[in-house]
Design an enzyme around this catalytic site. Sequence first.
Site, mmCIF file in Angstrom:
data_model
loop_
_atom_site.group_PDB
_atom_site.id
_atom_site.type_symbol
_atom_site.label_atom_id
_atom_site.label_comp_id
_atom_site.label_asym_id
_atom_site.label_seq_id
_atom_site.Cartn_x
_atom_site.Cartn_y
_atom_site.Cartn_z
ATOM 1 C CE1 TYR A 17 -2.392 3.410 1.220
ATOM 2 C CE2 TYR A 17 -4.138 1.280 1.796
ATOM 3 C CZ TYR A 17 -4.218 2.388 1.760
ATOM 4 O OH TYR A 17 -5.446 3.646 1.485
ATOM 5 C CE1 TYR A 23 -5.643 0.398 -12.045
ATOM 6 C CE2 TYR A 23 -6.285 -0.431 -8.931
ATOM 7 C CZ TYR A 23 -6.880 -0.110 -10.910
ATOM 8 O OH TYR A 23 -7.654 -0.564 -11.323
#
Lengths: 380, 138
Positions: free
Chosen positions: A278, A326
């Site tokens: 993450y 993204y």
Amino acid sequence: MKQKTIAVVGAAETTEMGKIPDTSQLMLHADAALNAMKDAGLTAKDIDGIATAGDSPVEVAHYLGITPTWVDGTSVGGCSFMLHVRHAAAAINEGLCNTVLITHAESGRSRVGARRFSRDPASQSGQFEVPFGITSPPTMFTIPALRYMKQYGVTEEDLAHVAVVQREWAAQNPRASFRDPITVDDVLNSKMIAWPFRMLMCCLVTDGGGALILTSAERAKDFPQKPVYILGTGESCETPMISQMEDFTSSKAFRVSGKKAFGEAGIKHADVDHLMIYDAFAHLPVYGLEDLGFCDKGEGAAFIRDGHTRPGGRLPLNTNGGGLSYMHSGMYGMYALQESVRQMRGIAPAQVPNAKISIAHGVGGMFAASGTIVFSNEAP
Amino acid sequence: MADYNRPLPTATPETRHFWEGTQNGELRLQRCTACKESYFPPRPFCPVCGSRAVEVYKASGKATLYSYVINHRPRPDFGTEPHSIAVVTLAEGPRMMTNIVDCPQTPEALALDMPLEVTFEKASDEISLPKFRPAKKA
């Protein structure tokens, strides 16, 4: 948990991602869930376990018409979905339910039907952190980095490399928000947000969601998609206040969660073909590589700078482009899980050839919590 | 009094001594009378050994700069000038978040590990915030 007793049999993101001003947050949950149920060949009547974070699982269950026998509203930030996977695996193995739906959705950018973000001024954070100006992640999550940089001689250029490499992955992904190549100079010349962090070292703010469906490995063989098995899981938490982290150069929650997941999976680092960490900000993958044990302390930034995580490198990392390129609707852990599942199914836009083991590692809050899932695509 | 339209803390029964201290120009910490550990944020038991036998004491106010950022994003409540958000290590051991004041808000002026001393900024009739400034040479 026992290895490969549970599998992901449905996985999908929202139909649209990025900017979705005509859809509420609740409907984004439903959109992702309907896509995942279609992927698994199921309807709401087949789901008997529900989990979500941020929003209430009651709200999501009722909206979709699900009557569960197992409910999990664990909400510890963006890694909550890793924890849901872990808890769901235990619940299915214990017979509490058979088929679990985990959803995430956030109208992070358009704020349609989105939660208000606020901290109670009487909470610990409200008393001892917020008054000094840390009401948002860019001024909070970033604070430990300077100590790390001084201790290990890591530079702003090194942090910039993280963003550059992830853009290389995003360039291969048609759904990525940002796909144009960037250079270290581009990153270092982007707008100053909170020194030493520039705009391109910070994650996006978008709309979107995702959903996973899990069931027992035994049943998984009968589903339309290639099952993706859960090999190991971990979770932990450290502190709601970033100022109270034990060590600004390492996350205790990362270390505990990662060690647990590796232990359950019974794997070595060399066995890992694909990794998601993450990346709310550019220093996160560096901390993750070290705290998960892929690199020695102080070596994570050089590992990325030297190209080991880029396309063609030996440890493909954040292959969807990550939160930096993204998408990042607010609780990115779901998208890390989705990319791991795509890689294990062999259908990722930037597919890692012959990948057999993938890890998705999440952070919750600002180094507050963590969850780690090890996936395998090899049948038990 | 600075122009305060910023979020301010609300004391709880367990933290009132701290905020009363800052109002009176004291940085108050707690320590365990059993294991002698100093700790922060306030709570009426020792986070290390669990003992409820703890005492409040006045800390030295000395600290060193552990880490920080310089926020460049304009905010309605903090103004448009870049400002530090820092974590300091108190001489007594615990760490706390603060702002470094009375010096340029630049990487050059804000060196990690530099010695600091506490100063109190009156934000309202009830609340004074502990800030830190470069220590005066002895």
